[in-house]
Design a protein around this motif. Structure first.
Motif, PDB file in Angstrom:
ATOM      1  N   ALA A 224      -7.100 -16.960   8.915  1.00  0.00           N
ATOM      2  CA  ALA A 224      -8.329 -16.859   8.127  1.00  0.00           C
ATOM      3  C   ALA A 224      -9.112 -18.158   8.057  1.00  0.00           C
ATOM      4  CB  ALA A 224      -7.985 -16.393   6.705  1.00  0.00           C
ATOM      5  N   HIS A 225      -8.463 -19.292   8.338  1.00  0.00           N
ATOM      6  CA  HIS A 225      -9.129 -20.587   8.144  1.00  0.00           C
ATOM      7  C   HIS A 225     -10.035 -20.907   9.336  1.00  0.00           C
ATOM      8  CE1 HIS A 225      -9.803 -24.807   7.201  1.00  0.00           C
ATOM      9  NE2 HIS A 225      -9.300 -24.563   5.996  1.00  0.00           N
ATOM     10  N   PRO A 226     -11.236 -21.419   9.092  1.00  0.00           N
ATOM     11  CA  PRO A 226     -12.154 -21.713  10.211  1.00  0.00           C
ATOM     12  C   PRO A 226     -11.638 -22.764  11.181  1.00  0.00           C
ATOM     13  CG  PRO A 226     -13.027 -22.535   8.110  1.00  0.00           C
ATOM     14  CD  PRO A 226     -11.879 -21.643   7.775  1.00  0.00           C
ATOM     15  N   PHE A 227     -10.738 -23.646  10.754  1.00  0.00           N
ATOM     16  CA  PHE A 227     -10.170 -24.655  11.651  1.00  0.00           C
ATOM     17  C   PHE A 227      -8.873 -24.180  12.303  1.00  0.00           C
ATOM     18  CE2 PHE A 227     -12.135 -28.079   8.674  1.00  0.00           C
ATOM     19  CZ  PHE A 227     -13.374 -27.878   9.255  1.00  0.00           C
ATOM     20  N   GLY A 228      -8.419 -22.978  12.004  1.00  0.00           N
ATOM     21  CA  GLY A 228      -7.147 -22.503  12.518  1.00  0.00           C
ATOM     22  C   GLY A 228      -7.141 -22.383  14.033  1.00  0.00           C
ATOM     23  N   TRP A 229      -5.995 -22.713  14.637  1.00  0.00           N
ATOM     24  CA  TRP A 229      -5.865 -22.680  16.095  1.00  0.00           C
ATOM     25  C   TRP A 229      -4.406 -22.360  16.434  1.00  0.00           C
ATOM     26  CZ3 TRP A 229      -7.868 -21.587  20.383  1.00  0.00           C
ATOM     27  CH2 TRP A 229      -7.461 -22.131  21.607  1.00  0.00           C
ATOM     28  N   VAL A 230      -4.140 -22.089  17.684  1.00  0.00           N
ATOM     29  CA  VAL A 230      -2.798 -21.716  18.128  1.00  0.00           C
ATOM     30  C   VAL A 230      -1.755 -22.718  17.647  1.00  0.00           C
ATOM     31  CG1 VAL A 230      -1.323 -21.450  20.161  1.00  0.00           C
ATOM     32  CG2 VAL A 230      -3.612 -20.434  20.131  1.00  0.00           C
ATOM     33  N   THR A 231      -2.091 -23.997  17.738  1.00  0.00           N
ATOM     34  CA  THR A 231      -1.114 -25.037  17.406  1.00  0.00           C
ATOM     35  C   THR A 231      -0.812 -25.119  15.909  1.00  0.00           C
ATOM     36  OG1 THR A 231      -2.907 -26.677  17.376  1.00  0.00           O
ATOM     37  CG2 THR A 231      -1.672 -26.420  19.423  1.00  0.00           C
ATOM     38  N   HIS A 232      -1.579 -24.411  15.091  1.00  0.00           N
ATOM     39  CA  HIS A 232      -1.264 -24.345  13.671  1.00  0.00           C
ATOM     40  C   HIS A 232      -0.262 -23.235  13.352  1.00  0.00           C
ATOM     41  CE1 HIS A 232      -5.316 -26.380  13.315  1.00  0.00           C
ATOM     42  NE2 HIS A 232      -4.583 -27.126  12.515  1.00  0.00           N
TER      43      HIS A 232
ATOM     44  N   PHE B 242       1.371 -33.036  20.490  1.00  0.00           N
ATOM     45  CA  PHE B 242       1.028 -32.332  21.729  1.00  0.00           C
ATOM     46  C   PHE B 242      -0.113 -31.340  21.585  1.00  0.00           C
ATOM     47  CE2 PHE B 242       5.738 -32.985  21.764  1.00  0.00           C
ATOM     48  CZ  PHE B 242       5.716 -34.128  22.545  1.00  0.00           C
ATOM     49  N   ALA B 243      -0.801 -31.357  20.467  1.00  0.00           N
ATOM     50  CA  ALA B 243      -1.911 -30.426  20.264  1.00  0.00           C
ATOM     51  C   ALA B 243      -3.208 -31.067  20.737  1.00  0.00           C
ATOM     52  CB  ALA B 243      -2.027 -30.047  18.789  1.00  0.00           C
ATOM     53  N   THR B 244      -3.903 -30.402  21.671  1.00  0.00           N
ATOM     54  CA  THR B 244      -5.185 -30.940  22.117  1.00  0.00           C
ATOM     55  C   THR B 244      -6.253 -30.750  21.053  1.00  0.00           C
ATOM     56  OG1 THR B 244      -5.631 -28.844  23.232  1.00  0.00           O
ATOM     57  CG2 THR B 244      -4.673 -30.593  24.550  1.00  0.00           C
ATOM     58  N   LEU B 245      -6.166 -29.672  20.291  1.00  0.00           N
ATOM     59  CA  LEU B 245      -7.072 -29.439  19.172  1.00  0.00           C
ATOM     60  C   LEU B 245      -6.233 -29.209  17.922  1.00  0.00           C
ATOM     61  CD1 LEU B 245      -9.716 -26.938  20.649  1.00  0.00           C
ATOM     62  CD2 LEU B 245      -9.844 -29.436  20.540  1.00  0.00           C
ATOM     63  N   CYS B 246      -6.507 -29.948  16.876  1.00  0.00           N
ATOM     64  CA  CYS B 246      -5.805 -29.714  15.615  1.00  0.00           C
ATOM     65  C   CYS B 246      -6.610 -30.344  14.490  1.00  0.00           C
ATOM     66  CB  CYS B 246      -4.388 -30.269  15.641  1.00  0.00           C
ATOM     67  SG  CYS B 246      -4.254 -32.028  16.014  1.00  0.00           S
ATOM     68  N   ASP B 247      -6.423 -29.822  13.318  1.00  0.00           N
ATOM     69  CA  ASP B 247      -7.132 -30.280  12.132  1.00  0.00           C
ATOM     70  C   ASP B 247      -6.252 -30.075  10.914  1.00  0.00           C
ATOM     71  OD1 ASP B 247     -10.098 -30.987  12.419  1.00  0.00           O
ATOM     72  OD2 ASP B 247     -10.044 -29.130  13.567  1.00  0.00           O
ATOM     73  N   PRO B 248      -6.427 -30.883   9.872  1.00  0.00           N
ATOM     74  CA  PRO B 248      -5.958 -30.443   8.563  1.00  0.00           C
ATOM     75  C   PRO B 248      -6.711 -29.155   8.201  1.00  0.00           C
ATOM     76  CG  PRO B 248      -6.588 -32.764   8.533  1.00  0.00           C
ATOM     77  CD  PRO B 248      -7.076 -32.192   9.832  1.00  0.00           C
ATOM     78  N   LEU B 249      -6.024 -28.210   7.615  1.00  0.00           N
ATOM     79  CA  LEU B 249      -6.661 -26.938   7.254  1.00  0.00           C
ATOM     80  C   LEU B 249      -7.196 -27.062   5.837  1.00  0.00           C
ATOM     81  CD1 LEU B 249      -4.106 -24.482   8.899  1.00  0.00           C
ATOM     82  CD2 LEU B 249      -6.247 -25.404   9.830  1.00  0.00           C
ATOM     83  N   VAL B 250      -8.386 -27.621   5.729  1.00  0.00           N
ATOM     84  CA  VAL B 250      -8.985 -27.980   4.441  1.00  0.00           C
ATOM     85  C   VAL B 250     -10.437 -27.513   4.416  1.00  0.00           C
ATOM     86  CG1 VAL B 250      -7.475 -29.976   4.065  1.00  0.00           C
ATOM     87  CG2 VAL B 250      -9.588 -30.248   5.385  1.00  0.00           C
ATOM     88  N   SER B 251     -10.999 -27.533   3.221  1.00  0.00           N
ATOM     89  CA  SER B 251     -12.411 -27.160   3.075  1.00  0.00           C
ATOM     90  C   SER B 251     -13.187 -28.156   2.232  1.00  0.00           C
ATOM     91  CB  SER B 251     -12.529 -25.760   2.455  1.00  0.00           C
ATOM     92  OG  SER B 251     -11.860 -25.690   1.209  1.00  0.00           O
TER      93      SER B 251
END
Length: 373
Positions: free
Chosen positions: A40-48, A100-109
């Motif tokens: 559900a999070h806009p920054f969510g990705w496979v590596t999360h 090892f994540a090419t794309l990653c973020d803290p899942l925050v708003s």
């Protein structure tokens, strides 16, 4: 800086609404709320996803997940900072979001959530006797409290929006360096096959490993790709495209798929067949697949800002590009990371990758992936 000195540094958070006591640890592998939150999070990705935690921990015994979360009033997850404790006598113990994540973020708003989660991470730094925190970002960079963090921008992300019809996308590509190469590949009779078995992945891995060696880059351990395959292929989050020429595999690419994004992650090609352009053919077929599936973005992954040839290759596909800032605590580690990328040791490793015999190259790859995540 001595670890005990962290206690004398000011906290990130100045808010009275949230504080570090509100932060909890979560195990994504056993808590179903985690993957629901990532989805559900806009920054969510496979590596999360919880599968990434499982894959990393099962492949690397010295890496341990420590995911920090904030909960809402109804017990739902409202924000998260997924960290891994990485232990290394060579590069130092650290907390990383995410290895090892090419794309990653803290899942925050909000910046308030970031500050509270970073306060908890700073406390954890002392508990695990680590030296620094590294937080890699893609979309969350503007929310980071950069006045108290060091940072660098060593990488860029190239991506292609897929709103236009495929014919329109093709016209946005460089005529001679992309469109003509795709046409050449099709005319030569290259065929695309979707990998469906572990044996396909094993064959692709050898091609990927030899490509990395040729480029002067360490190769990931075979066990990592196998674990990612078993974790994400059944769920449809990973696909393997293989390029065949006269019954020989001449190229392949592993893509991650999540929501509206597809990203090319692992690539390999046989240099002996460069003239038939398997790489261009693979990317074009992956773009077409993403478009057919209704995805909105095809991601070419991250590139070192110093690798001008790779960035030029990606620019020629009509991509947009954005910086991928990384943030560090204590702040001076941001400069150290930049210096390491330009260091003699880094150049030495790249030279060794090209010249070492295969058995030694495999060992070097395992060493680098263990200590330089």
């Amino acid at each position: 800086m001595d670890i005990l000195a962290f206690a004398h540094l000011p906290s990130f958070s100045t808010s009275s609404f949230l504080n570090v006591s509100d932060v909890r640890l979560i195990d994504p592998a056993i808590d179903p709320r985690w993957d629901e939150f990532v989805l559900a999070h806009p920054f969510g990705w496979v590596t999360h996803l919880s599968g990434w935690k499982t894959a990393i921990e099962s492949t690397f015994s010295h890496m341990h997940a420590r995911y920090l979360v904030l909960y809402g009033r109804r017990g739902e997850i409202s924000a998260a900072l997924p960290l891994f404790e990485v232990k290394s006598r060579v590069t130092g113990n650290r907390l990383v979001c995410l290895p090892f994540a090419t794309l990653c973020d803290p899942l925050v708003s909000s910046r308030q959530q970031v500050e509270v989660l970073l306060d908890a991470a700073r406390d954890m730094l002392k508990e695990v006797h680590a030296s620094y925190i590294e937080v890699r970002t893609h979309g969350s960079g503007p929310l980071m409290p950069d006045q108290r963090l060091g940072s660098n921008t060593l990488y860029r992300n190239h991506y292609l929006r897929l709103e236009a019809p495929l014919e329109g996308l093709m016209q946005s590509f460089h005529r001679s360096c992309v469109r003509q190469r795709i046409a050449r590949a099709i005319k030569s009779g290259l065929q695309i096959r979707m990998g469906a078995h572990e044996s396909d992945l094993a064959e692709f891995y050898e091609l990927h490993r030899s490509t990395r060696k040729r480029l002067g880059l360490p190769a990931p351990p075979r066990s990592l790709l196998m674990t990612l395959w078993h974790t994400f292929f059944p769920s449809g989050h990973l696909s393997l495209l293989l390029s065949k020429y006269e019954d020989r595999m001449v190229g392949g690419v592993i893509v991650f798929k999540f929501r509206d994004r597809v990203s090319g992650e692992f690539l390999g090609w046989d240099e002996r067949f460069r003239d038939v352009s398997p790489t261009h053919h693979l990317f074009w077929e992956a773009i077409k697949m993403a478009s057919r599936e209704g995805r909105k973005i095809f991601d070419f992954g991250r590139s070192s800002s110093a690798d001008t040839s790779l960035m030029t290759f990606k620019d020629r596909w009509g991509t947009s590009a954005k910086d991928l800032p990384s943030f560090y605590y204590p702040p001076y580690y941001g400069n150290r990371a930049s210096e390491q990328k330009r260091s003699f040791k880094y150049r030495l490793v790249r030279g060794m990758c090209r010249t070492l015999p295969d058995p030694a190259f495999r060992l070097l790859g395992s060493f680098c992936y263990r200590h330089m995540s």
